[in-house]
Design an enzyme around this catalytic site. Structure first.
Site, mmCIF file in Angstrom:
data_model
loop_
_atom_site.group_PDB
_atom_site.id
_atom_site.type_symbol
_atom_site.label_atom_id
_atom_site.label_comp_id
_atom_site.label_asym_id
_atom_site.label_seq_id
_atom_site.Cartn_x
_atom_site.Cartn_y
_atom_site.Cartn_z
ATOM 1 N N ARG A 118 0.808 -1.242 0.000
ATOM 2 C CA ARG A 118 0.000 0.000 0.000
ATOM 3 C C ARG A 118 0.839 1.289 0.000
ATOM 4 O O ARG A 118 0.351 2.348 0.358
ATOM 5 C CB ARG A 118 -0.975 0.016 1.180
ATOM 6 C CG ARG A 118 -2.006 -1.093 1.140
ATOM 7 C CD ARG A 118 -3.134 -0.838 2.123
ATOM 8 N NE ARG A 118 -4.135 -1.883 2.037
ATOM 9 C CZ ARG A 118 -4.181 -2.948 2.832
ATOM 10 N NH1 ARG A 118 -3.257 -3.095 3.773
ATOM 11 N NH2 ARG A 118 -5.129 -3.852 2.709
ATOM 12 N N LYS A 140 3.586 11.322 -10.955
ATOM 13 C CA LYS A 140 2.768 10.485 -11.837
ATOM 14 C C LYS A 140 3.493 9.171 -12.091
ATOM 15 O O LYS A 140 4.655 9.165 -12.492
ATOM 16 C CB LYS A 140 2.510 11.184 -13.179
ATOM 17 C CG LYS A 140 1.367 12.169 -13.172
ATOM 18 C CD LYS A 140 1.082 12.624 -14.598
ATOM 19 C CE LYS A 140 -0.135 13.528 -14.665
ATOM 20 N NZ LYS A 140 -0.435 13.938 -16.056
ATOM 21 N N GLU A 182 10.187 17.984 -24.195
ATOM 22 C CA GLU A 182 9.521 18.310 -22.934
ATOM 23 C C GLU A 182 9.978 19.665 -22.400
ATOM 24 O O GLU A 182 9.207 20.378 -21.748
ATOM 25 C CB GLU A 182 9.772 17.215 -21.895
ATOM 26 C CG GLU A 182 9.043 15.902 -22.174
ATOM 27 C CD GLU A 182 7.543 15.960 -21.877
ATOM 28 O OE1 GLU A 182 7.032 17.042 -21.522
ATOM 29 O OE2 GLU A 182 6.876 14.917 -22.013
ATOM 30 N N LYS A 224 7.579 23.010 -13.665
ATOM 31 C CA LYS A 224 6.735 21.879 -13.294
ATOM 32 C C LYS A 224 6.467 21.851 -11.796
ATOM 33 O O LYS A 224 5.341 21.564 -11.358
ATOM 34 C CB LYS A 224 7.364 20.563 -13.746
ATOM 35 C CG LYS A 224 6.410 19.389 -13.560
ATOM 36 C CD LYS A 224 6.834 18.158 -14.317
ATOM 37 C CE LYS A 224 5.759 17.081 -14.232
ATOM 38 N NZ LYS A 224 6.166 15.839 -14.946
ATOM 39 N N GLU A 234 -3.955 16.826 -10.639
ATOM 40 C CA GLU A 234 -4.484 17.145 -11.965
ATOM 41 C C GLU A 234 -6.003 17.331 -11.979
ATOM 42 O O GLU A 234 -6.715 16.801 -12.822
ATOM 43 C CB GLU A 234 -4.077 16.070 -12.978
ATOM 44 C CG GLU A 234 -4.086 16.565 -14.424
ATOM 45 C CD GLU A 234 -3.472 15.574 -15.388
ATOM 46 O OE1 GLU A 234 -4.207 15.017 -16.198
ATOM 47 O OE2 GLU A 234 -2.245 15.363 -15.310
ATOM 48 N N ARG A 238 -2.801 21.579 -13.409
ATOM 49 C CA ARG A 238 -1.786 20.607 -13.806
ATOM 50 C C ARG A 238 -2.108 19.965 -15.154
ATOM 51 O O ARG A 238 -1.208 19.495 -15.859
ATOM 52 C CB ARG A 238 -1.624 19.517 -12.736
ATOM 53 C CG ARG A 238 -0.510 18.538 -13.099
ATOM 54 C CD ARG A 238 -0.119 17.607 -11.980
ATOM 55 N NE ARG A 238 0.950 16.723 -12.420
ATOM 56 C CZ ARG A 238 1.616 15.893 -11.643
ATOM 57 N NH1 ARG A 238 1.323 15.816 -10.355
ATOM 58 N NH2 ARG A 238 2.567 15.131 -12.132
ATOM 59 N N ASN A 242 -0.199 18.634 -19.960
ATOM 60 C CA ASN A 242 -0.468 17.637 -21.001
ATOM 61 C C ASN A 242 -0.428 18.231 -22.410
ATOM 62 O O ASN A 242 -0.825 17.559 -23.372
ATOM 63 C CB ASN A 242 -1.841 16.999 -20.764
ATOM 64 C CG ASN A 242 -1.862 16.144 -19.511
ATOM 65 O OD1 ASN A 242 -0.957 15.369 -19.259
ATOM 66 N ND2 ASN A 242 -2.905 16.312 -18.703
ATOM 67 N N HIS A 245 0.211 16.073 -25.466
ATOM 68 C CA HIS A 245 0.289 14.678 -25.054
ATOM 69 C C HIS A 245 -0.879 13.810 -25.523
ATOM 70 O O HIS A 245 -0.727 12.595 -25.646
ATOM 71 C CB HIS A 245 0.438 14.590 -23.539
ATOM 72 C CG HIS A 245 1.849 14.834 -23.076
ATOM 73 N ND1 HIS A 245 2.525 15.996 -23.381
ATOM 74 C CD2 HIS A 245 2.725 14.071 -22.368
ATOM 75 C CE1 HIS A 245 3.744 15.936 -22.853
ATOM 76 N NE2 HIS A 245 3.889 14.780 -22.240
ATOM 77 N N HIS A 249 0.540 10.491 -27.121
ATOM 78 C CA HIS A 249 0.283 9.142 -26.617
ATOM 79 C C HIS A 249 -0.339 8.260 -27.689
ATOM 80 O O HIS A 249 -0.050 7.058 -27.776
ATOM 81 C CB HIS A 249 -0.620 9.208 -25.385
ATOM 82 C CG HIS A 249 0.080 9.718 -24.163
ATOM 83 N ND1 HIS A 249 -0.578 10.025 -22.992
ATOM 84 C CD2 HIS A 249 1.401 9.985 -23.920
ATOM 85 C CE1 HIS A 249 0.285 10.447 -22.089
ATOM 86 N NE2 HIS A 249 1.493 10.437 -22.634
ATOM 87 N N HIS A 261 9.026 8.924 -26.636
ATOM 88 C CA HIS A 261 8.008 9.811 -26.084
ATOM 89 C C HIS A 261 8.239 11.261 -26.502
ATOM 90 O O HIS A 261 7.324 11.947 -26.950
ATOM 91 C CB HIS A 261 7.986 9.700 -24.555
ATOM 92 C CG HIS A 261 7.010 10.626 -23.902
ATOM 93 N ND1 HIS A 261 5.646 10.543 -24.113
ATOM 94 C CD2 HIS A 261 7.199 11.672 -23.060
ATOM 95 C CE1 HIS A 261 5.036 11.496 -23.418
ATOM 96 N NE2 HIS A 261 5.957 12.194 -22.784
#
Length: 357
Positions: A118, A140, A182, A224, A234, A238, A242, A245, A249, A261
């Site tokens: 956990r 993330k 990026e 960031k 997000e 936030r 993206n 993205h 993706h 990427h």
């Protein structure tokens, strides 16, 4: 050494940036609370950089696993392998995962840290430009699914990031170029001055000029960190990170991860700017500036060998689709982006068709 502090709602942590940090006997070791370390790397990075890290962590019980190198291995199969290895190594709840590699390694290692018993501690040692400037920051974590990239994951902040710029000395040029995408994205989102600086100094960053490289990474990290501090999970601002993205993706997944990427993000930035022009949010000059900067960085300016119709179907499963409607992050000008869902649903596919070769 430079230090950027990420003030996330769930807790703050440092991002240390400098040369020779992996060998510092106090830096990484000072972040580890328990006695056990599980070191996760890959078959490319491990042989080059694990020894320095293991020497710095000599006081701890170290178990390790090297993943195969590549985005296609960031999946449920290898996530399960990691958990099996951790159980077999007797990792307790006060163990710390230390990930050494690019964004693929920190993504899957971070997800393992989020799930194992956990949640256990995670220290990230990024070794690619993309990871140092972006992926290592913000918590993330994810693995890919056959239905799309990063569909299975969690938010789990690291307890620290150790960015050793010396690891970029062994990074191949293609990966360096991919990392620039990026950095360009960060500038487009939040810093017009930085975007202008990149237009003039991108070549110096790619040539690994120490001063320019440090400035680019530190500035991207600060952008960031500021956004993550405002919106850790997000639910608001936030989402602006993206930018490009949703397209990227889809390009990655549909190409079987033939595109790195950052390469897919570079094309995604162009496509997002084109959509922005079509809906009246941006001038055509912005598209040209992004196109020119991509070329200057040796990044793609089009989509090779993919079907725009299939790309559109993959985008329909994007995490930014809510109630069946796709929301895109669109640039208005360098340093200013907005969330937009008021466009013809056929527009993204139409724009991709123009960029497919």
């Amino acid at each position: 050494m430079k230090t950027v502090t990420v003030e996330a709602a769930s807790g703050s942590y440092p991002v240390h940036i400098g040369r020779g940090l992996l060998s510092d006997p106090d830096l990484v070791a000072g972040m580890v609370a328990g006695k056990q370390v599980f070191l996760i790397s890959n078959e490319t990075v491990g042989p080059m950089h694990e020894a320095a890290l293991e020497k710095a962590l000599v006081a701890f019980e170290i178990s390790k696993y090297e993943l195969p190198d590549g985005e296609r291995f960031k999946n449920l199969e290898y996530f399960s392998v990691l958990l099996d290895k951790m159980v077999a190594s007797g990792m307790h709840r006060d163990a710390t995962i230390v990930s050494l590699g690019g964004g693929v390694v920190s993504d899957i290692a971070g997800f393992a840290a989020a799930c194992y018993q956990r949640g256990i501690a995670h220290v990230i040692c990024p070794t690619t430009l993309l990871a140092q400037a972006d992926a290592a920051i913000g918590g993330k974590t994810a693995i890919n699914h056959s239905g799309g990239k990063n569909l299975v994951g969690a938010f789990h902040q690291p307890i620290g990031v150790v960015t050793d710029l010396a690891t970029l000395d062994t990074l191949d040029d293609r990966q360096m170029r991919a990392g620039m995408a990026e950095i360009v994205k960060s500038a487009l989102i939040a810093d017009k001055t930085f975007f202008g600086w990149l237009e003039s100094h991108a070549g110096e960053v790619l040539a690994r000029d120490r001063q320019s490289l440090t400035h680019a990474i530190e500035t991207s990290c600060r952008i960031k960190a500021r956004i993550v501090a405002e919106d850790e999970k997000e639910t608001g601002s936030r989402a602006l990170l993206n930018l490009g993205h949703s397209f990227a993706h889809a390009i990655e997944a549909e190409s079987g991860y033939r595109y790195l990427h950052g390469e897919a993000v570079a094309v995604g930035l162009l496509l997002a700017a084109e959509v922005a022009v079509r809906v009246g949010l941006a001038d055509a000059e912005l598209v040209q500036r992004i196109f020119d900067l991509n070329e200057r960085c040796g990044l793609p300016t089009g989509i090779e060998g993919l079907d725009p119709g299939k790309l559109a179907k993959v985008m329909a499963m994007d995490k930014k689709v809510l109630s069946g409607k796709l929301t895109l992050v669109l640039p208005e000008k360098p340093g200013s982006v907005v969330l937009c869902d008021s466009f013809d649903p056929a527009l993204p596919e139409s724009v991709m068709r123009e960029y497919c070769r």
